[in-house]
Scaffold this motif. Sequence first.
Motif, PDB file in Angstrom:
ATOM      1  N   THR A  27     -64.636 -19.001 -75.361  1.00 58.22           N
ATOM      2  CA  THR A  27     -63.377 -18.947 -75.993  1.00 58.22           C
ATOM      3  C   THR A  27     -62.473 -18.164 -75.062  1.00 58.22           C
ATOM      4  OG1 THR A  27     -64.484 -18.667 -78.033  1.00 58.22           O
ATOM      5  CG2 THR A  27     -61.945 -17.963 -77.747  1.00 58.22           C
ATOM      6  N   VAL A  28     -61.405 -18.845 -74.605  1.00 57.11           N
ATOM      7  CA  VAL A  28     -60.696 -18.358 -73.470  1.00 57.11           C
ATOM      8  C   VAL A  28     -60.034 -17.113 -73.865  1.00 57.11           C
ATOM      9  CG1 VAL A  28     -59.915 -20.418 -72.835  1.00 57.11           C
ATOM     10  CG2 VAL A  28     -58.365 -19.308 -74.464  1.00 57.11           C
ATOM     11  N   ASN A  29     -59.699 -16.474 -75.043  1.00 58.68           N
ATOM     12  CA  ASN A  29     -59.246 -15.079 -75.105  1.00 58.68           C
ATOM     13  C   ASN A  29     -60.192 -14.088 -75.023  1.00 58.68           C
ATOM     14  OD1 ASN A  29     -60.711 -15.607 -77.425  1.00 58.68           O
ATOM     15  ND2 ASN A  29     -59.016 -14.976 -78.923  1.00 58.68           N
ATOM     16  N   ARG A  30     -61.574 -14.314 -74.598  1.00 61.05           N
ATOM     17  CA  ARG A  30     -62.489 -13.414 -74.295  1.00 61.05           C
ATOM     18  C   ARG A  30     -62.726 -13.253 -72.681  1.00 61.05           C
ATOM     19  NH1 ARG A  30     -67.297 -14.242 -79.137  1.00 61.05           N
ATOM     20  NH2 ARG A  30     -65.694 -14.047 -80.741  1.00 61.05           N
ATOM     21  N   ALA A  48     -51.722 -16.536 -60.071  1.00 60.82           N
ATOM     22  CA  ALA A  48     -51.553 -15.668 -61.239  1.00 60.82           C
ATOM     23  C   ALA A  48     -52.564 -15.658 -62.109  1.00 60.82           C
ATOM     24  CB  ALA A  48     -50.387 -16.504 -62.228  1.00 60.82           C
ATOM     25  N   THR A  49     -52.372 -14.527 -63.021  1.00 54.70           N
ATOM     26  CA  THR A  49     -53.726 -13.823 -63.792  1.00 54.70           C
ATOM     27  C   THR A  49     -53.325 -13.727 -65.326  1.00 54.70           C
ATOM     28  OG1 THR A  49     -53.688 -11.766 -63.779  1.00 54.70           O
ATOM     29  CG2 THR A  49     -54.835 -13.113 -62.034  1.00 54.70           C
ATOM     30  N   VAL A  50     -53.887 -13.957 -66.369  1.00 60.10           N
ATOM     31  CA  VAL A  50     -53.735 -13.416 -67.558  1.00 60.10           C
ATOM     32  C   VAL A  50     -54.943 -12.832 -68.140  1.00 60.10           C
ATOM     33  CG1 VAL A  50     -54.520 -15.469 -68.445  1.00 60.10           C
ATOM     34  CG2 VAL A  50     -53.035 -13.940 -69.768  1.00 60.10           C
ATOM     35  N   GLY A  51     -54.707 -11.384 -68.379  1.00 58.90           N
ATOM     36  CA  GLY A  51     -56.045 -10.991 -68.788  1.00 58.90           C
ATOM     37  C   GLY A  51     -56.746 -11.014 -70.295  1.00 58.90           C
ATOM     38  N   ILE A  52     -57.469 -10.483 -70.591  1.00 64.66           N
ATOM     39  CA  ILE A  52     -58.030 -10.371 -71.995  1.00 64.66           C
ATOM     40  C   ILE A  52     -56.980 -10.108 -72.873  1.00 64.66           C
ATOM     41  CG2 ILE A  52     -59.820  -9.637 -73.638  1.00 64.66           C
ATOM     42  CD1 ILE A  52     -61.682  -9.979 -71.403  1.00 64.66           C
ATOM     43  N   ASP A  97     -63.340 -15.532 -65.853  1.00 64.47           N
ATOM     44  CA  ASP A  97     -64.695 -14.154 -65.602  1.00 64.47           C
ATOM     45  C   ASP A  97     -64.161 -13.499 -66.550  1.00 64.47           C
ATOM     46  OD1 ASP A  97     -66.686 -12.464 -64.583  1.00 64.47           O
ATOM     47  OD2 ASP A  97     -66.474 -13.670 -63.028  1.00 64.47           O
ATOM     48  N   SER A  98     -65.504 -12.860 -67.253  1.00 66.37           N
ATOM     49  CA  SER A  98     -65.376 -11.763 -68.224  1.00 66.37           C
ATOM     50  C   SER A  98     -65.093 -10.439 -67.708  1.00 66.37           C
ATOM     51  CB  SER A  98     -66.708 -11.965 -69.186  1.00 66.37           C
ATOM     52  OG  SER A  98     -67.744 -11.640 -68.422  1.00 66.37           O
ATOM     53  N   VAL A  99     -65.255 -10.415 -66.498  1.00 69.28           N
ATOM     54  CA  VAL A  99     -65.045  -9.188 -65.733  1.00 69.28           C
ATOM     55  C   VAL A  99     -63.796  -9.221 -64.983  1.00 69.28           C
ATOM     56  CG1 VAL A  99     -65.831  -7.398 -64.118  1.00 69.28           C
ATOM     57  CG2 VAL A  99     -67.711  -8.521 -65.550  1.00 69.28           C
ATOM     58  N   SER A 100     -62.640  -8.691 -65.032  1.00 71.88           N
ATOM     59  CA  SER A 100     -61.551  -8.895 -64.437  1.00 71.88           C
ATOM     60  C   SER A 100     -61.596  -8.692 -62.946  1.00 71.88           C
ATOM     61  CB  SER A 100     -60.210  -8.047 -65.097  1.00 71.88           C
ATOM     62  OG  SER A 100     -60.478  -6.698 -64.940  1.00 71.88           O
ATOM     63  N   PHE A 101     -62.319  -7.585 -62.611  1.00 72.25           N
ATOM     64  CA  PHE A 101     -62.574  -7.146 -61.061  1.00 72.25           C
ATOM     65  C   PHE A 101     -62.732  -8.446 -60.505  1.00 72.25           C
ATOM     66  CE2 PHE A 101     -62.957  -4.814 -57.588  1.00 72.25           C
ATOM     67  CZ  PHE A 101     -64.369  -5.230 -56.872  1.00 72.25           C
ATOM     68  N   ARG A 107     -63.336 -13.503 -56.457  1.00 73.00           N
ATOM     69  CA  ARG A 107     -64.554 -14.055 -56.791  1.00 73.00           C
ATOM     70  C   ARG A 107     -65.020 -14.212 -58.413  1.00 73.00           C
ATOM     71  NH1 ARG A 107     -65.255 -10.078 -52.417  1.00 73.00           N
ATOM     72  NH2 ARG A 107     -66.061  -8.598 -54.133  1.00 73.00           N
ATOM     73  N   PRO A 108     -64.144 -14.986 -58.918  1.00 75.13           N
ATOM     74  CA  PRO A 108     -64.485 -15.363 -60.255  1.00 75.13           C
ATOM     75  C   PRO A 108     -65.744 -16.118 -60.340  1.00 75.13           C
ATOM     76  CG  PRO A 108     -62.607 -16.595 -59.601  1.00 75.13           C
ATOM     77  CD  PRO A 108     -62.953 -15.609 -58.621  1.00 75.13           C
ATOM     78  N   THR A 109     -66.486 -15.877 -61.633  1.00 80.20           N
ATOM     79  CA  THR A 109     -67.822 -16.823 -61.757  1.00 80.20           C
ATOM     80  C   THR A 109     -67.702 -18.168 -61.951  1.00 80.20           C
ATOM     81  OG1 THR A 109     -68.838 -14.847 -62.793  1.00 80.20           O
ATOM     82  CG2 THR A 109     -69.839 -16.992 -63.249  1.00 80.20           C
ATOM     83  N   TYR A 110     -66.642 -18.745 -62.848  1.00 83.41           N
ATOM     84  CA  TYR A 110     -66.387 -19.937 -63.217  1.00 83.41           C
ATOM     85  C   TYR A 110     -65.048 -20.702 -62.241  1.00 83.41           C
ATOM     86  CZ  TYR A 110     -69.764 -18.381 -66.693  1.00 83.41           C
ATOM     87  OH  TYR A 110     -70.619 -17.899 -67.283  1.00 83.41           O
ATOM     88  N   TRP A 111     -65.177 -21.935 -62.046  1.00 82.49           N
ATOM     89  CA  TRP A 111     -64.009 -22.523 -61.314  1.00 82.49           C
ATOM     90  C   TRP A 111     -64.068 -23.989 -61.636  1.00 82.49           C
ATOM     91  CZ3 TRP A 111     -60.998 -20.308 -57.767  1.00 82.49           C
ATOM     92  CH2 TRP A 111     -61.539 -19.035 -56.945  1.00 82.49           C
ATOM     93  N   GLY A 112     -62.826 -24.338 -61.782  1.00 83.88           N
ATOM     94  CA  GLY A 112     -62.550 -25.866 -62.107  1.00 83.88           C
ATOM     95  C   GLY A 112     -62.610 -26.583 -60.648  1.00 83.88           C
ATOM     96  N   HIS A 113     -62.528 -27.842 -60.675  1.00 85.19           N
ATOM     97  CA  HIS A 113     -62.342 -28.842 -59.540  1.00 85.19           C
ATOM     98  C   HIS A 113     -61.431 -28.923 -58.727  1.00 85.19           C
ATOM     99  CE1 HIS A 113     -66.684 -29.594 -59.996  1.00 85.19           C
ATOM    100  NE2 HIS A 113     -66.485 -30.216 -61.303  1.00 85.19           N
TER     101      HIS A 113
END
Length: 121
Positions: A27-30, A48-52, A97-101, A107-113
Amino acid sequence: VQLQESGGGSVQAGGSLKLSCTVSGYTVNRYCLAWFRQAPGKEREGVATVGIDGRKTYAGSVKGRFTISRDNAKNTLYLQMNNLKPDDTAMYYCAADSVSFRIFSGRPTYWGHGTQVTVSS
């Protein structure tokens, strides 16, 4: 967890594009979500970023022209890009990523192509 970008294309300077990133598997809001881009011969940069908590940040080069948003019901991340410039030409990636840092350190965990954006002068 999968991220799939769409909406890239070729436009003239001054034009607009809206990128979408459909997320599956969580769920994106997490999660903290972000758009990155990489131009040929250049390092990847955060756009750009959007936080939890919904807070948004922008790179200085796009502030006032790009808007990041998140639709929790559709589990989708967006990037509205207005007044595009040739320097905006790049492959655009969404990330999560669940961790904003990890997002802010690039270095986020998940990436699109990625989806290609090309702006001509």
